[in-house]
Design a protein around this motif. Structure first.
Motif, PDB file in Angstrom:
ATOM      1  N   GLU A 100       0.810  -1.210   0.000  1.00 31.40           N
ATOM      2  CA  GLU A 100       0.000   0.000   0.000  1.00 31.40           C
ATOM      3  C   GLU A 100       0.846   1.265   0.000  1.00 31.40           C
ATOM      4  O   GLU A 100       0.517   2.247  -0.672  1.00 31.40           O
ATOM      5  CB  GLU A 100      -0.933   0.014   1.219  1.00 31.40           C
ATOM      6  CG  GLU A 100      -1.860   1.227   1.232  1.00 31.40           C
ATOM      7  CD  GLU A 100      -2.594   1.400   2.550  1.00 31.40           C
ATOM      8  OE1 GLU A 100      -3.504   2.247   2.599  1.00 31.40           O
ATOM      9  OE2 GLU A 100      -2.249   0.701   3.523  1.00 31.40           O
ATOM     10  N   SER A 127      -3.725  -3.234  -4.457  1.00 29.51           N
ATOM     11  CA  SER A 127      -3.141  -3.261  -3.120  1.00 29.51           C
ATOM     12  C   SER A 127      -4.085  -4.075  -2.249  1.00 29.51           C
ATOM     13  O   SER A 127      -5.185  -3.617  -1.920  1.00 29.51           O
ATOM     14  CB  SER A 127      -2.972  -1.846  -2.572  1.00 29.51           C
ATOM     15  OG  SER A 127      -2.395  -1.859  -1.283  1.00 29.51           O
ATOM     16  N   LEU A 128      -3.665  -5.297  -1.909  1.00 26.23           N
ATOM     17  CA  LEU A 128      -4.547  -6.248  -1.245  1.00 26.23           C
ATOM     18  C   LEU A 128      -3.859  -6.841  -0.020  1.00 26.23           C
ATOM     19  O   LEU A 128      -2.650  -6.691   0.166  1.00 26.23           O
ATOM     20  CB  LEU A 128      -4.911  -7.383  -2.212  1.00 26.23           C
ATOM     21  CG  LEU A 128      -5.517  -6.980  -3.565  1.00 26.23           C
ATOM     22  CD1 LEU A 128      -5.560  -8.182  -4.503  1.00 26.23           C
ATOM     23  CD2 LEU A 128      -6.911  -6.411  -3.369  1.00 26.23           C
ATOM     24  N   SER A 129      -4.627  -7.528   0.798  1.00 24.99           N
ATOM     25  CA  SER A 129      -4.040  -8.280   1.906  1.00 24.99           C
ATOM     26  C   SER A 129      -3.174  -9.393   1.342  1.00 24.99           C
ATOM     27  O   SER A 129      -3.306  -9.791   0.172  1.00 24.99           O
ATOM     28  CB  SER A 129      -5.141  -8.882   2.785  1.00 24.99           C
ATOM     29  OG  SER A 129      -5.855  -9.879   2.058  1.00 24.99           O
ATOM     30  N   SER A 130      -2.277  -9.934   2.154  1.00 26.53           N
ATOM     31  CA  SER A 130      -1.359 -10.972   1.683  1.00 26.53           C
ATOM     32  C   SER A 130      -2.109 -12.182   1.142  1.00 26.53           C
ATOM     33  O   SER A 130      -1.758 -12.720   0.081  1.00 26.53           O
ATOM     34  CB  SER A 130      -0.427 -11.403   2.820  1.00 26.53           C
ATOM     35  OG  SER A 130       0.369 -10.323   3.248  1.00 26.53           O
ATOM     36  N   THR A 132      -5.254 -12.379  -0.018  1.00 29.87           N
ATOM     37  CA  THR A 132      -5.977 -12.061  -1.249  1.00 29.87           C
ATOM     38  C   THR A 132      -5.016 -11.849  -2.406  1.00 29.87           C
ATOM     39  O   THR A 132      -5.302 -12.233  -3.550  1.00 29.87           O
ATOM     40  CB  THR A 132      -6.845 -10.809  -1.044  1.00 29.87           C
ATOM     41  OG1 THR A 132      -7.658 -10.981   0.109  1.00 29.87           O
ATOM     42  CG2 THR A 132      -7.737 -10.564  -2.245  1.00 29.87           C
ATOM     43  N   ASP A 147       6.466  -6.249  -2.649  1.00 25.28           N
ATOM     44  CA  ASP A 147       5.992  -6.187  -1.267  1.00 25.28           C
ATOM     45  C   ASP A 147       7.138  -6.561  -0.344  1.00 25.28           C
ATOM     46  O   ASP A 147       8.244  -6.882  -0.795  1.00 25.28           O
ATOM     47  CB  ASP A 147       4.823  -7.164  -1.089  1.00 25.28           C
ATOM     48  CG  ASP A 147       3.890  -6.783   0.059  1.00 25.28           C
ATOM     49  OD1 ASP A 147       4.333  -6.058   0.966  1.00 25.28           O
ATOM     50  OD2 ASP A 147       2.728  -7.228   0.048  1.00 25.28           O
ATOM     51  N   ASP A 151       5.863 -11.454   2.720  1.00 24.09           N
ATOM     52  CA  ASP A 151       4.497 -11.453   2.207  1.00 24.09           C
ATOM     53  C   ASP A 151       4.411 -11.796   0.723  1.00 24.09           C
ATOM     54  O   ASP A 151       3.312 -11.809   0.164  1.00 24.09           O
ATOM     55  CB  ASP A 151       3.849 -10.079   2.446  1.00 24.09           C
ATOM     56  CG  ASP A 151       3.641  -9.791   3.924  1.00 24.09           C
ATOM     57  OD1 ASP A 151       3.473 -10.755   4.689  1.00 24.09           O
ATOM     58  OD2 ASP A 151       3.659  -8.613   4.308  1.00 24.09           O
ATOM     59  N   ASN A 186      -1.211  -4.041  11.409  1.00 27.59           N
ATOM     60  CA  ASN A 186      -0.873  -5.377  10.917  1.00 27.59           C
ATOM     61  C   ASN A 186       0.496  -5.799  11.437  1.00 27.59           C
ATOM     62  O   ASN A 186       1.443  -5.003  11.434  1.00 27.59           O
ATOM     63  CB  ASN A 186      -0.857  -5.393   9.383  1.00 27.59           C
ATOM     64  CG  ASN A 186      -2.205  -5.035   8.798  1.00 27.59           C
ATOM     65  OD1 ASN A 186      -3.229  -5.252   9.428  1.00 27.59           O
ATOM     66  ND2 ASN A 186      -2.208  -4.476   7.606  1.00 27.59           N
ATOM     67  N   CYS A 188       3.967  -7.033  11.125  1.00 28.44           N
ATOM     68  CA  CYS A 188       4.879  -7.080   9.989  1.00 28.44           C
ATOM     69  C   CYS A 188       6.283  -6.750  10.468  1.00 28.44           C
ATOM     70  O   CYS A 188       6.477  -6.223  11.567  1.00 28.44           O
ATOM     71  CB  CYS A 188       4.447  -6.102   8.889  1.00 28.44           C
ATOM     72  SG  CYS A 188       4.484  -4.365   9.394  1.00 28.44           S
ATOM     73  N   ASN A 212      -4.833  -0.136  10.032  1.00 30.46           N
ATOM     74  CA  ASN A 212      -4.348  -1.130   9.073  1.00 30.46           C
ATOM     75  C   ASN A 212      -4.163  -0.531   7.683  1.00 30.46           C
ATOM     76  O   ASN A 212      -3.935  -1.259   6.724  1.00 30.46           O
ATOM     77  CB  ASN A 212      -5.306  -2.324   8.995  1.00 30.46           C
ATOM     78  CG  ASN A 212      -6.663  -1.953   8.431  1.00 30.46           C
ATOM     79  OD1 ASN A 212      -6.977  -0.761   8.251  1.00 30.46           O
ATOM     80  ND2 ASN A 212      -7.481  -2.943   8.147  1.00 30.46           N
ATOM     81  N   SER A 213      -4.262   0.806   7.569  1.00 34.92           N
ATOM     82  CA  SER A 213      -4.092   1.442   6.269  1.00 34.92           C
ATOM     83  C   SER A 213      -3.218   2.681   6.384  1.00 34.92           C
ATOM     84  O   SER A 213      -3.146   3.333   7.437  1.00 34.92           O
ATOM     85  CB  SER A 213      -5.449   1.847   5.680  1.00 34.92           C
ATOM     86  OG  SER A 213      -5.981   2.957   6.372  1.00 34.92           O
TER      87      SER A 213
END
Length: 280
Positions: A100, A127-130, A132, A147, A151, A186, A188, A212-213
């Motif tokens: 993101e 830009s998606l979750s790992s 997805t 990324d 991930d 998240n 990470c 989370n964003s």
């Protein structure tokens, strides 16, 4: 007489801003430090304004430098794409998965410029979750993923280290005890390394806000809730930390690019990968 901006000078400027240091930029470009400094001064004379704040801890763009940076990056990206793709009409579809923080930077603009050069090609930036993102990669919707290495849905073809900088909310003191920190919620390696850096420096801290964003983190900084670690491209001018010595130096973040194994030889995917690598 019309003035032109030399791409070599723009490349020196962009590299210095990204590296945050004249010495690191000189090493990356294969120049000596005095030679790079001379190129930067030549560019400043051409635009008629200082472009970099120079300090013992490194360099950061001035207001004029911040205004020039997006133009310089686009000129370099377009130059590279024109040289690589002149005479080649690219077609097909290429899906690109971006962290993101990169999706909010100037990378999508470089990809949009590439798409403009090749109107028969379709580029899709996600830009998606790992989880997805992995599904999109496995089903062939996404061919390239840039990324954090843990991930990635596939081992990286190449990696790159990018700096992190402190972003300061309005009214927040860098010497606050405990230091109010705005974090990505998240789990990470990025979040962990930031907290470990504070612990290693003996700084007490408290979580002032989590999101989370990137949008949420930036909103918290604008509201003056604390400090956060960002990529330089996402740092808004009002968030620049002018008291950096009061905060410990942040580690670089390591990113990697995964490419779907079924795309070898695909000219469009080749061009997109080249554009991403040049921009980084």
């Amino acid at each position: 007489m019309a003035r032109d901006l030399e791409t070599a000078l723009l490349r020196s400027f962009v590299t210095a801003v990204r590296a945050g240091s004249i010495s690191r930029a000189a090493a990356a470009l294969g120049h000596t430090q005095p030679a790079l400094s001379q190129q930067l001064r030549k560019l400043e004379r051409a635009v008629g304004s200082p472009l970099l704040h120079r300090a013992p801890s490194g360099v950061s763009p001035t207001r004029a430098g911040e205004e020039l940076l997006p133009y310089a990056e686009r000129i370099l990206a377009l130059s590279a794409q024109a040289l690589a793709q002149t005479g080649r009409a690219l077609t097909g579809h290429c899906g690109v998965g971006l962290l993101e923080d990169l999706a909010a930077s100037r990378l999508p603009q470089a990809l949009a410029d590439l798409a403009r050069l090749h109107p028969d090609a379709t580029l899709e930036v996600l830009s998606l979750s790992s989880a997805t993102m992995r599904e999109a990669y496995d089903t062939g919707r996404v061919q390239l993923v840039l990324d954090e290495i843990p991930d990635l849905p596939w081992p990286p073809r190449w990696t790159v280290r990018l700096p992190l900088v402190w972003a300061m909310g309005q009214g927040v003191a860098a010497d606050a005890d405990p230091l109010p920190v705005v974090l990505f919620s998240n789990a990470c390696a990025w979040r962990t390394s930031v907290l470990e850096t504070l612990e290693g420096a003996g700084r007490r801290w408290r979580v002032a806000f989590e999101s989370n964003s990137l949008v949420g983190v930036l909103a918290a900084l604008r509201a003056g809730l604390g400090v956060a670690a960002l990529m330089p491209a996402n740092l808004e001018p009002a968030m620049a930390c002018h008291d950096a010595d009061a905060l410990p130096a942040l580690p670089d973040v390591e990113l990697g690019l995964a490419r779907h194994p079924g795309t070898e030889g695909d000219a469009l995917v080749d061009a997109v990968e080249t554009a991403l690598r040049r921009m980084l």
